[in-house]
Design a protein around this motif. Structure first.
Motif, PDB file in Angstrom:
ATOM      1  N   ALA A 108      -7.514   7.269  -5.560  1.00  0.00           N
ATOM      2  CA  ALA A 108      -7.605   7.855  -4.224  1.00  0.00           C
ATOM      3  C   ALA A 108      -8.748   7.246  -3.428  1.00  0.00           C
ATOM      4  O   ALA A 108      -8.753   7.307  -2.193  1.00  0.00           O
ATOM      5  CB  ALA A 108      -7.809   9.368  -4.328  1.00  0.00           C
ATOM      6  N   LEU A 109      -9.714   6.643  -4.112  1.00  0.00           N
ATOM      7  CA  LEU A 109     -10.840   6.015  -3.425  1.00  0.00           C
ATOM      8  C   LEU A 109     -10.487   4.611  -2.944  1.00  0.00           C
ATOM      9  O   LEU A 109     -11.268   3.997  -2.221  1.00  0.00           O
ATOM     10  CB  LEU A 109     -12.068   5.972  -4.355  1.00  0.00           C
ATOM     11  N   ALA A 110      -9.324   4.105  -3.365  1.00  0.00           N
ATOM     12  CA  ALA A 110      -8.843   2.801  -2.886  1.00  0.00           C
ATOM     13  C   ALA A 110      -7.360   2.939  -2.587  1.00  0.00           C
ATOM     14  O   ALA A 110      -6.504   2.356  -3.269  1.00  0.00           O
ATOM     15  CB  ALA A 110      -9.096   1.719  -3.926  1.00  0.00           C
ATOM     16  N   PRO A 111      -7.015   3.737  -1.553  1.00  0.00           N
ATOM     17  CA  PRO A 111      -5.604   4.056  -1.300  1.00  0.00           C
ATOM     18  C   PRO A 111      -4.747   2.865  -0.910  1.00  0.00           C
ATOM     19  O   PRO A 111      -3.528   2.925  -1.004  1.00  0.00           O
ATOM     20  CB  PRO A 111      -5.682   5.084  -0.167  1.00  0.00           C
ATOM     21  N   ASP A 112      -5.353   1.784  -0.460  1.00  0.00           N
ATOM     22  CA  ASP A 112      -4.579   0.616  -0.044  1.00  0.00           C
ATOM     23  C   ASP A 112      -4.374  -0.395  -1.162  1.00  0.00           C
ATOM     24  O   ASP A 112      -3.623  -1.358  -0.994  1.00  0.00           O
ATOM     25  CB  ASP A 112      -5.275  -0.062   1.146  1.00  0.00           C
ATOM     26  N   LYS A 155      -9.875  -4.569 -11.856  1.00  0.00           N
ATOM     27  CA  LYS A 155     -10.533  -4.419 -10.557  1.00  0.00           C
ATOM     28  C   LYS A 155     -10.971  -2.977 -10.329  1.00  0.00           C
ATOM     29  O   LYS A 155     -12.069  -2.716  -9.838  1.00  0.00           O
ATOM     30  CB  LYS A 155      -9.599  -4.876  -9.440  1.00  0.00           C
ATOM     31  N   THR A 156     -10.102  -2.050 -10.677  1.00  0.00           N
ATOM     32  CA  THR A 156     -10.450  -0.635 -10.496  1.00  0.00           C
ATOM     33  C   THR A 156     -11.620  -0.256 -11.391  1.00  0.00           C
ATOM     34  O   THR A 156     -12.560   0.437 -10.955  1.00  0.00           O
ATOM     35  CB  THR A 156      -9.238   0.258 -10.817  1.00  0.00           C
ATOM     36  N   PHE A 157     -11.573  -0.713 -12.635  1.00  0.00           N
ATOM     37  CA  PHE A 157     -12.643  -0.376 -13.588  1.00  0.00           C
ATOM     38  C   PHE A 157     -13.981  -0.938 -13.126  1.00  0.00           C
ATOM     39  O   PHE A 157     -14.984  -0.214 -13.034  1.00  0.00           O
ATOM     40  CB  PHE A 157     -12.289  -0.903 -14.972  1.00  0.00           C
ATOM     41  N   PHE A 158     -14.041  -2.212 -12.815  1.00  0.00           N
ATOM     42  CA  PHE A 158     -15.326  -2.808 -12.440  1.00  0.00           C
ATOM     43  C   PHE A 158     -15.742  -2.414 -11.029  1.00  0.00           C
ATOM     44  O   PHE A 158     -16.930  -2.450 -10.693  1.00  0.00           O
ATOM     45  CB  PHE A 158     -15.275  -4.324 -12.619  1.00  0.00           C
ATOM     46  N   GLY A 159     -14.777  -1.991 -10.208  1.00  0.00           N
ATOM     47  CA  GLY A 159     -15.127  -1.467  -8.895  1.00  0.00           C
ATOM     48  C   GLY A 159     -15.777  -0.103  -8.951  1.00  0.00           C
ATOM     49  O   GLY A 159     -16.331   0.374  -7.945  1.00  0.00           O
ATOM     50  N   TRP A 160     -15.720   0.528 -10.128  1.00  0.00           N
ATOM     51  CA  TRP A 160     -16.386   1.834 -10.330  1.00  0.00           C
ATOM     52  C   TRP A 160     -17.899   1.681 -10.406  1.00  0.00           C
ATOM     53  O   TRP A 160     -18.644   2.567  -9.971  1.00  0.00           O
ATOM     54  CB  TRP A 160     -15.831   2.466 -11.604  1.00  0.00           C
ATOM     55  N   THR A 217      -6.821   6.047 -18.650  1.00  0.00           N
ATOM     56  CA  THR A 217      -8.218   6.472 -18.532  1.00  0.00           C
ATOM     57  C   THR A 217      -8.895   5.932 -17.285  1.00  0.00           C
ATOM     58  O   THR A 217      -9.700   6.637 -16.660  1.00  0.00           O
ATOM     59  CB  THR A 217      -9.015   6.033 -19.776  1.00  0.00           C
ATOM     60  N   VAL A 218      -8.622   4.705 -16.908  1.00  0.00           N
ATOM     61  CA  VAL A 218      -9.302   4.113 -15.751  1.00  0.00           C
ATOM     62  C   VAL A 218      -9.159   4.981 -14.502  1.00  0.00           C
ATOM     63  O   VAL A 218     -10.162   5.252 -13.818  1.00  0.00           O
ATOM     64  CB  VAL A 218      -8.809   2.671 -15.498  1.00  0.00           C
ATOM     65  N   PRO A 219      -7.957   5.479 -14.155  1.00  0.00           N
ATOM     66  CA  PRO A 219      -7.879   6.348 -12.972  1.00  0.00           C
ATOM     67  C   PRO A 219      -8.687   7.628 -13.109  1.00  0.00           C
ATOM     68  O   PRO A 219      -9.141   8.195 -12.109  1.00  0.00           O
ATOM     69  CB  PRO A 219      -6.375   6.661 -12.869  1.00  0.00           C
ATOM     70  N   MET A 220      -8.888   8.082 -14.347  1.00  0.00           N
ATOM     71  CA  MET A 220      -9.614   9.330 -14.562  1.00  0.00           C
ATOM     72  C   MET A 220     -11.119   9.176 -14.395  1.00  0.00           C
ATOM     73  O   MET A 220     -11.845  10.168 -14.340  1.00  0.00           O
ATOM     74  CB  MET A 220      -9.288   9.889 -15.943  1.00  0.00           C
ATOM     75  N   MET A 221     -11.599   7.948 -14.314  1.00  0.00           N
ATOM     76  CA  MET A 221     -13.031   7.755 -14.085  1.00  0.00           C
ATOM     77  C   MET A 221     -13.438   8.247 -12.706  1.00  0.00           C
ATOM     78  O   MET A 221     -14.602   8.568 -12.473  1.00  0.00           O
ATOM     79  CB  MET A 221     -13.399   6.289 -14.283  1.00  0.00           C
ATOM     80  N   ASP A 222     -12.484   8.285 -11.777  1.00  0.00           N
ATOM     81  CA  ASP A 222     -12.768   8.823 -10.446  1.00  0.00           C
ATOM     82  C   ASP A 222     -12.432  10.302 -10.344  1.00  0.00           C
ATOM     83  O   ASP A 222     -12.812  10.953  -9.370  1.00  0.00           O
ATOM     84  CB  ASP A 222     -11.971   8.066  -9.384  1.00  0.00           C
ATOM     85  N   THR A 223     -11.698  10.821 -11.314  1.00  0.00           N
ATOM     86  CA  THR A 223     -11.249  12.212 -11.216  1.00  0.00           C
ATOM     87  C   THR A 223     -11.825  13.089 -12.315  1.00  0.00           C
ATOM     88  O   THR A 223     -11.460  14.253 -12.430  1.00  0.00           O
ATOM     89  CB  THR A 223      -9.711  12.277 -11.289  1.00  0.00           C
ATOM     90  N   ASP A 229     -17.479  -9.757 -12.299  1.00  0.00           N
ATOM     91  CA  ASP A 229     -18.934  -9.616 -12.373  1.00  0.00           C
ATOM     92  C   ASP A 229     -19.515  -9.372 -10.981  1.00  0.00           C
ATOM     93  O   ASP A 229     -20.335  -8.472 -10.774  1.00  0.00           O
ATOM     94  CB  ASP A 229     -19.532 -10.878 -13.002  1.00  0.00           C
ATOM     95  N   GLN A 230     -19.083 -10.163 -10.018  1.00  0.00           N
ATOM     96  CA  GLN A 230     -19.558  -9.991  -8.643  1.00  0.00           C
ATOM     97  C   GLN A 230     -19.099  -8.654  -8.072  1.00  0.00           C
ATOM     98  O   GLN A 230     -19.867  -7.958  -7.394  1.00  0.00           O
ATOM     99  CB  GLN A 230     -19.052 -11.139  -7.767  1.00  0.00           C
ATOM    100  N   LEU A 231     -17.853  -8.283  -8.345  1.00  0.00           N
ATOM    101  CA  LEU A 231     -17.338  -7.007  -7.856  1.00  0.00           C
ATOM    102  C   LEU A 231     -18.163  -5.843  -8.378  1.00  0.00           C
ATOM    103  O   LEU A 231     -18.490  -4.909  -7.638  1.00  0.00           O
ATOM    104  CB  LEU A 231     -15.874  -6.849  -8.284  1.00  0.00           C
ATOM    105  N   SER A 232     -18.526  -5.898  -9.646  1.00  0.00           N
ATOM    106  CA  SER A 232     -19.246  -4.787 -10.269  1.00  0.00           C
ATOM    107  C   SER A 232     -20.697  -4.698  -9.818  1.00  0.00           C
ATOM    108  O   SER A 232     -21.344  -3.669 -10.011  1.00  0.00           O
ATOM    109  CB  SER A 232     -19.199  -4.916 -11.792  1.00  0.00           C
ATOM    110  N   LYS A 233     -21.206  -5.784  -9.197  1.00  0.00           N
ATOM    111  CA  LYS A 233     -22.600  -5.787  -8.749  1.00  0.00           C
ATOM    112  C   LYS A 233     -22.745  -5.544  -7.254  1.00  0.00           C
ATOM    113  O   LYS A 233     -23.873  -5.523  -6.732  1.00  0.00           O
ATOM    114  CB  LYS A 233     -23.250  -7.131  -9.098  1.00  0.00           C
ATOM    115  N   GLN A 234     -21.636  -5.392  -6.572  1.00  0.00           N
ATOM    116  CA  GLN A 234     -21.717  -5.177  -5.134  1.00  0.00           C
ATOM    117  C   GLN A 234     -22.478  -3.892  -4.824  1.00  0.00           C
ATOM    118  O   GLN A 234     -22.338  -2.902  -5.541  1.00  0.00           O
ATOM    119  CB  GLN A 234     -20.306  -5.080  -4.533  1.00  0.00           C
ATOM    120  N   PRO A 235     -23.277  -3.919  -3.778  1.00  0.00           N
ATOM    121  CA  PRO A 235     -23.954  -2.676  -3.404  1.00  0.00           C
ATOM    122  C   PRO A 235     -22.944  -1.639  -2.935  1.00  0.00           C
ATOM    123  O   PRO A 235     -21.868  -1.982  -2.431  1.00  0.00           O
ATOM    124  CB  PRO A 235     -24.885  -3.107  -2.264  1.00  0.00           C
ATOM    125  N   ALA A 236     -23.289  -0.379  -3.137  1.00  0.00           N
ATOM    126  CA  ALA A 236     -22.419   0.689  -2.667  1.00  0.00           C
ATOM    127  C   ALA A 236     -22.286   0.595  -1.154  1.00  0.00           C
ATOM    128  O   ALA A 236     -23.238   0.223  -0.455  1.00  0.00           O
ATOM    129  CB  ALA A 236     -22.985   2.040  -3.063  1.00  0.00           C
TER     130      ALA A 236
END
Length: 1007
Positions: free
Chosen positions: A951-955, A778-783, A716-722, A822-829
């Protein structure tokens, strides 16, 4: 009634101040926070110092809904009505040195606001002013928790206007000629209600002499004699002297009125003794002198006791109450069976606390006899249906409210027209628990209207209108000044409907309407919330026939439903099971619902084995839903077996969602099974995800998270971007233009396109406790930072934050990692580079057919530079190689013009999962340790697979050791996010398509 307020801002408290403010300072409407709760009580405080004796001082203040003022601890004034400001002379009360103004403010429902100014002239000739703003402090009344006041809006802003001068918003009344109507109809202003004397009218009925009776929302009752159509006589209005209630206080504050059986029935909502009253004239002096308390309904405010109508049998009454009203005292009978909340994933309450703790049935409809000796619950599951209406055949309907603070969320449901049937449940549950329309144990809307504040409803039966409009229901919206004509078409045992804007104006806060028997005209009122009120008459002046329209014959399905509904009545015996069972497999949802409710009334032990043995898939699902709702918990293992016999892959598509709902109800009603059983059920359901139906995906994610699936997080986590979402547009520009302030939230949602499908995934995943890896976290909270530009209702951001907070607590026990996430999820876009041109919009949620239609005349005369800019700003270049530049996580599209038509290109962008290139596959890697990784394998070397999961974090690649690999299979969801073009205007989109199809050639004929 309901408000969205514009551009709130918060500043710091300045504390004690010497008065040096300029005379042209602008006061602000303030409150303790950006949104108010029903019954809020807030104390405002402002301290200041005077350096000289006072020559004159004038305080003006008002509060929606009321406030008491104090100076240095002594009461100095009271403001009971925000529409009438309070002015106090403080010239002799202020002192040299320190002073403190304080106000105990209160809210009686909906949004609140307070504003004040104090103008001072001292003996030395200096003039200054102090006004409400962020330099005031606020605290819940009775506490010392003072914080900076929250600025809601500048003085003069809608909906309050210049209230300190008595010029509140809505003080003006439109003339009939200024009101929009459909051709052939005419509106005339009959009476402008003097607000100070007669209040603001919200309910209207007709007595047996053809006179109208209207109710002031917070005050008394008025009788109106109207002139005949075409006559220019004045309207006669007289206040009625009402008897006192049980408490000895006057009755009034009615939201519902009905004259029937020689009596006036009144829904006392704002005064003491709340509930249904009957008033009669015993001495025949044309005044009501006797009051009988029919039934107590403990409610009040704008979600309190509401409308009353005469039943179609002419012998009964039906009344509607909002979701903040308890069921009537000593309820005699209830048609709905086993009402429950039934949330598989723990419900989040509203982020601002609205309706917290209020459970089903929420808003409801009851039936009673004229004397109130027997009251039964007829249907429920509404949010705040203000009124109800019967059509010519005796079918009941309502216009139910939305929860506007939920806009942008997957659980938001627009205002809608509901066909109310016996034992019906219409799915309102508080907070994020609102049931979707497709739940098999609820009933859907006949038509969605959009945002608004529903008030009165009435059918055109008896009106001197054309037949089409005699059969229509009229649904009044207070917020957007629109009266909708709802045209029903029989659809099996219920109806589908079309909406038509029938009457509209700005401002036009509709409250109630009736068809007057004597002249066949419609009479409607405007007002509410102490705003300026008026009475209008609408007549048909066209040339079509206005002869009485014949009734529309009920369908065979309707007759069957009505027959089944007789089995809901008190005293029905076990024969109901045999009579209703065959209808469980009926193709009509309303027929099945009536049958299931009839069966649920009978002891489950008598029909449980029949339900477990049912072989027809449709009937089996309905029967198992019934057994889950009312059966003994010991039957749960047998229910597992019965559901297991149904093969999801072989079920008709329209049974997929009911099948998944049946599984949910077995758990919500009977509990979570033992871990080993949960694991087996998860293994059965896991292959069904992802599904072609996004709604099925929502339910599957919830089920699999609940069952502790080891793979659902990874899938499911990858599908949050798709995740592909549906169109989020809920109202036309024409409707939104009728309220400049309330439309802000809707416009913000339309422009920002929040992805509700992705939010639904996040909502369920917040409870997942297994299946997480550091990379997935990381992917989930980076969303979450990517949601920062999304807009919605007042609670939208709060819901997202609460999802984030609960996910942090559930997904990892490690405090260090949790802090980093927590910090990752609060970063500004990320801020776009300065040289990147962003789209101007307005965009929309485009479909393939819409794009093809836009380009039907070909791509000619397009703007090359704008197309190139959109290719960059919409991140196409990040993933796709084009003209020797760009990324490599997607196909090279340099030659798109020679391979794709406009439709092909649109499908690839809008529906990327429809066809996935075999060179860029998404795979599901199942690991021997039970884990799952979903993504595209970009490198395979030295015994390791390197997987791009977003795909939004290809590296950011996940490494999989081949020795731990159990299996690989296709995962038929493209990694390309859909909706990439939804921010673009028509021209921006066409320029982008021209740029891609031209291969980036500025000399192409398309330019």
């Amino acid at each position: 009634m309901k408000r969205f307020l514009s551009s709130p801002r918060l500043a710091s408290v300045l504390g004690l101040a010497v008065l040096t403010l300029p005379l042209n300072a602008v006061p602000q409407w303030i409150w303790a926070g950006k949104s108010a709760k029903d019954g809020d009580k807030v104390t405002f405080r402002k301290s200041f110092k005077l350096t000289d004796a006072v020559l004159s001082a004038q305080l003006s203040f008002t509060c929606d809904n009321g406030a008491t003022a104090y100076l240095n601890g002594t009461k100095i004034g009271e403001n009971p009505d925000w529409g009438q400001p309070t002015k106090v002379d403080l010239g002799k009360l202020l002192k040299t040195g320190d002073n403190e103004l304080s106000f105990d403010a209160r809210n009686e429902g909906g949004t609140a606001g307070f504003v004040a100014t104090l103008k001072i002239e001292t003996m030395d000739g200096k003039k200054s002013v102090i006004e409400s703003g962020a330099d005031w402090s606020a605290a819940p009344t009775g506490t010392k928790d003072f914080k900076p006041a929250f600025e809601l809006a500048a003085y003069g802003a809608a909906p309050w206007g210049k209230a300190l001068s008595g010029e509140g918003a809505g003080a003006s009344v439109l003339e009939g000629s200024d009101i929009l109507t459909v051709p052939g109809f005419s509106v005339e202003l009959l009476y402008t209600v003097p607000k100070a004397q007669e209040g603001s009218w919200v309910a209207i009925t007709e007595d047996d002499k053809g006179r109208l009776i209207a109710a002031d929302q917070y005050g008394g009752i008025y009788r109106i004699t109207v002139p005949a159509i075409g006559k220019k006589e004045e309207v006669k209005v007289e206040p009625l002297t009402l008897p006192n209630g049980k408490s000895g206080k006057p009755l009034g504050g009615a939201h519902g009125l009905l004259y029937a059986f020689g009596s006036l029935y009144l829904m006392n909502n704002e005064m003491a003794d709340k509930g249904l009253w009957r008033l009669t004239d015993t001495n025949r002096d044309d005044q009501f002198d006797k009051a009988e308390f029919i039934r107590k309904c403990d409610g009040g405010g704008e979600h309190g006791t509401h409308g009353i109508v005469l039943g179609p049998d002419g012998k009964s009454l039906y009344f509607a109450n909002g979701n903040h009203t308890k069921l009537p005292d000593d309820l005699d009978y209830t048609r709905p069976v086993a009402i429950g909340e039934d949330h598989l994933i723990t419900r989040l309450w509203d982020a601002n606390g609205h309706a917290r703790g209020i459970l089903a049935p929420g808003g409801y409809v009851c039936k009673t006899d004229p004397d109130g000796k027997r009251v039964e619950l007829f249907a429920g599951g509404f949010r705040n249906q203000y009124d109800i209406a019967f059509d010519a055949n005796g079918e009941l309907f309502t216009y139910d409210s939305d929860m506007e603070w939920d806009m942008g969320s997957p659980w938001y449901v627009p205002t809608r027209i509901n066909h109310i049937v016996s034992a019906g449940d219409y799915g309102w549950r508080s907070g994020a628990g609102r049931w979707p329309n497709y739940y098999a144990d609820s009933l859907p809307a006949a038509v969605d209207i959009g945002p608004g504040s529903p008030t009165g409803t009435v059918f055109g039966t008896g009106a001197k209108f054309p037949a089409k409009y005699q059969r229509a229901m009229y649904a009044l919206d207070w917020t957007y000044g629109t009266m909708w004509a709802i045209h029903f078409k029989p659809d099996g045992a219920s109806f589908k409907a079309e909406k038509e804007e029938f009457v509209a104006g700005k401002p036009m806060p509709f409250t109630d309407a009736i068809i007057r028997r004597e002249d066949g005209a419609m009479y409607f009122t405007t007002g509410g919330r102490k705003s300026q009120s008026a009475l209008y008459r609408l007549t048909y002046t066209g040339k079509e026939s206005t002869a009485p329209a014949p009734k529309v014959a009920p369908t065979q399905e309707t007759l069957l439903r009505q027959k089944l509904e007789t089995l809901h009545l008190e005293g029905t015996g076990p024969e109901a099971v045999a009579k209703a069972w065959s209808s469980l497999s009926h193709k009509d949802r309303f027929v099945r619902f009536a049958a299931r409710e009839a069966i649920e009334r009978q002891p489950a032990a008598a029909w449980a084995e029949k339900a477990l043995a049912e072989t027809d898939p449709q009937a089996a699902i309905e029967a198992l839903i019934a057994l889950a709702r009312v059966g003994d918990k010991a039957l749960q293992p047998k229910l597992f077996v019965a559901l297991g016999k149904l093969d999801f892959a072989k079920l008709p598509v329209d049974l997929h969602l009911p099948y998944l709902r049946a599984w949910q109800l077995v758990f919500t009603r009977m509990g979570k099974p033992a871990p080993e059983i949960a694991e087996k059920i998860a293994e059965r359901l896991d292959p069904l995800f992802p599904n072609a139906d996004p709604l099925a995906n929502r339910e599957l994610v919830s089920l699999l998270v609940f069952l502790d699936s080891k793979s659902i997080v990874a899938k499911t986590v990858p599908m949050m971007d798709t995740a592909k979402d549906t169109d989020i547009t809920i109202a036309s520009d024409a409707v939104l233009s009728r309220n400049d302030n309330y439309s802000n939230a809707v416009a913000g949602m339309h422009d920002s396109h929040p992805n509700r499908q992705a939010i639904a995934y996040a909502y369920a995943l917040r409870e997942a406790k297994v299946g997480w890896t550091p990379e997935l976290r990381k992917t989930f909270f980076g969303w979450f930072p990517r949601t920062s530009k999304w807009r919605g209702g007042n609670s939208f951001k709060g819901f997202l934050n609460n999802i984030r907070n609960e996910a942090l607590a559930n997904s990892t026990p490690d405090a260090t990692e949790r802090g980093a996430l927590d910090q990752l999820s609060k970063q500004p876009a990320p801020t776009p580079p300065a040289n990147v041109v962003q789209p101007k919009g307005p965009g929309k949620d485009y479909t393939v057919d819409e794009v093809v239609a836009l380009a039907k005349d070909g791509l000619k005369g397009r703007n090359f530079e704008q197309g190139k800019a959109m290719f960059t700003s919409q991140l196409c270049i990040n993933c796709h190689h084009f003209g020797g530049e760009g990324g490599n996580s997607g196909p090279d599209i340099t030659g798109a013009g020679s391979r794709y038509t406009i439709r092909d290109l649109a499908e690839n962008i809008i529906e990327p999962s429809k066809v996935i290139s075999d060179q860029y596959p998404t795979e599901q890697l199942t690991l021997k340790d039970g884990g799952v990784v979903v993504g595209r394998v970009v490198v395979q070397e030295n015994g390791k697979l390197f997987v791009m999961t977003s795909a939004l974090a290809p590296d950011a690649l996940t490494t999989v050791d081949e020795t731990n690999l159990k299996g690989r299979q296709p995962f038929n969801v493209s990694m390309m996010p859909p909706g990439m073009i939804n921010a673009l205007s028509k021209d921006e989109l066409l320029d982008l398509f021209a740029y891609i199809l031209s291969g980036g050639n500025p000399k192409d004929a398309r330019f």
